[in-house]
Design a protein around this motif. Sequence first.
Motif, short mmCIF file in Angstrom:
data_model
loop_
_atom_site.label_atom_id
_atom_site.label_comp_id
_atom_site.label_asym_id
_atom_site.label_seq_id
_atom_site.Cartn_x
_atom_site.Cartn_y
_atom_site.Cartn_z
N ASP A 263 0.84 -1.21 0.00
CA ASP A 263 0.00 0.00 0.00
C ASP A 263 0.87 1.25 0.00
OD1 ASP A 263 -2.38 -1.41 -0.02
OD2 ASP A 263 -2.64 -1.36 2.15
N ALA A 264 1.96 1.23 0.77
CA ALA A 264 2.86 2.38 0.82
C ALA A 264 3.54 2.61 -0.53
CB ALA A 264 3.91 2.18 1.92
N GLU B 74 2.44 1.70 -3.41
CA GLU B 74 1.43 2.17 -4.35
C GLU B 74 1.29 3.69 -4.28
OE1 GLU B 74 -2.86 0.65 -5.92
OE2 GLU B 74 -2.59 0.71 -3.74
N GLU B 75 1.33 4.25 -3.08
CA GLU B 75 1.23 5.70 -2.92
C GLU B 75 2.49 6.43 -3.35
OE1 GLU B 75 -0.26 7.25 0.69
OE2 GLU B 75 -1.91 5.79 0.89
N LEU B 76 3.62 5.73 -3.29
CA LEU B 76 4.91 6.37 -3.58
C LEU B 76 5.43 6.08 -4.98
CD1 LEU B 76 6.57 5.50 -0.16
CD2 LEU B 76 6.02 7.82 -0.94
N VAL C 1 1.01 2.70 6.57
CA VAL C 1 1.46 3.37 5.35
C VAL C 1 2.14 4.68 5.68
CG1 VAL C 1 0.69 4.47 3.22
CG2 VAL C 1 -0.25 2.24 3.88
N GLN C 2 1.52 5.46 6.53
CA GLN C 2 2.09 6.76 6.89
C GLN C 2 3.42 6.59 7.59
OE1 GLN C 2 0.94 9.55 5.73
NE2 GLN C 2 2.61 10.71 6.68
N LYS D 292 6.07 5.75 5.02
CA LYS D 292 6.39 6.93 4.21
C LYS D 292 7.29 7.90 4.99
CE LYS D 292 2.91 8.73 1.87
NZ LYS D 292 1.52 9.18 1.56
#
Length: 204
Positions: free
Chosen positions: A35-36, A38-40, A156-157, A160
């Motif tokens: 998930d992380a 995917e955001e990055l 996830v946060q 990041k």
Amino acid sequence: LPCHHVQSQAERSFDGRLVFLGNILPEHGIFTCLDAVEELAAGGVTLTIKGVLYRKRVRDKIFARYGHLIKTGTVTLDKTYVDQDKIIGFLSRFSVGFCLYDFGIISKKDFNYLSSPSGKVFNYYAAGVPVIGTDIPGLRSVKDFNAGVLLSEPSVQGIKQALKEISDRFDFYRANCFEAARHFDFTQVVRPYRDFLIRSDSYG
């Protein structure tokens, strides 16, 4: 187990290449890592997953939920076998290694998970790869040597933020990994005992 040799400390910079080594399980934070990433992904971050994927439902979920990341090369499922004597060289290609435990899934009373140091962490150290891990007694060396960032729980946060901290001070964390590797190097630890035994034997 502690590492037996340390990778060459040739200079390199943070390049966003992440590695997830070991058993590919929800308990080890695989879906949080995905998930992380995917955001990055737009920032060039990639993830190589190298380990044992023996649960069909986990494999199916990875392909169903993150298949687009696999197709674009953002996520790589590396199924090739690497001998132990070559694992340090393999890991040295990466900027960060994961060692996460999700105690929302694992029992918080599981003393083995809480206290046992993970063998892959020593391989990360020897390869100069800073660690993002879970803040438990078994991974205390990450904190003691400033060889990465520990999270109270996988998120996830949190991943990041840890990546930003490591990327901003990559040389610092990488140097500390090598320092930890030297500290835990089995050959260095046993050398005084070996020398003592050799001297004792020479005197008959």
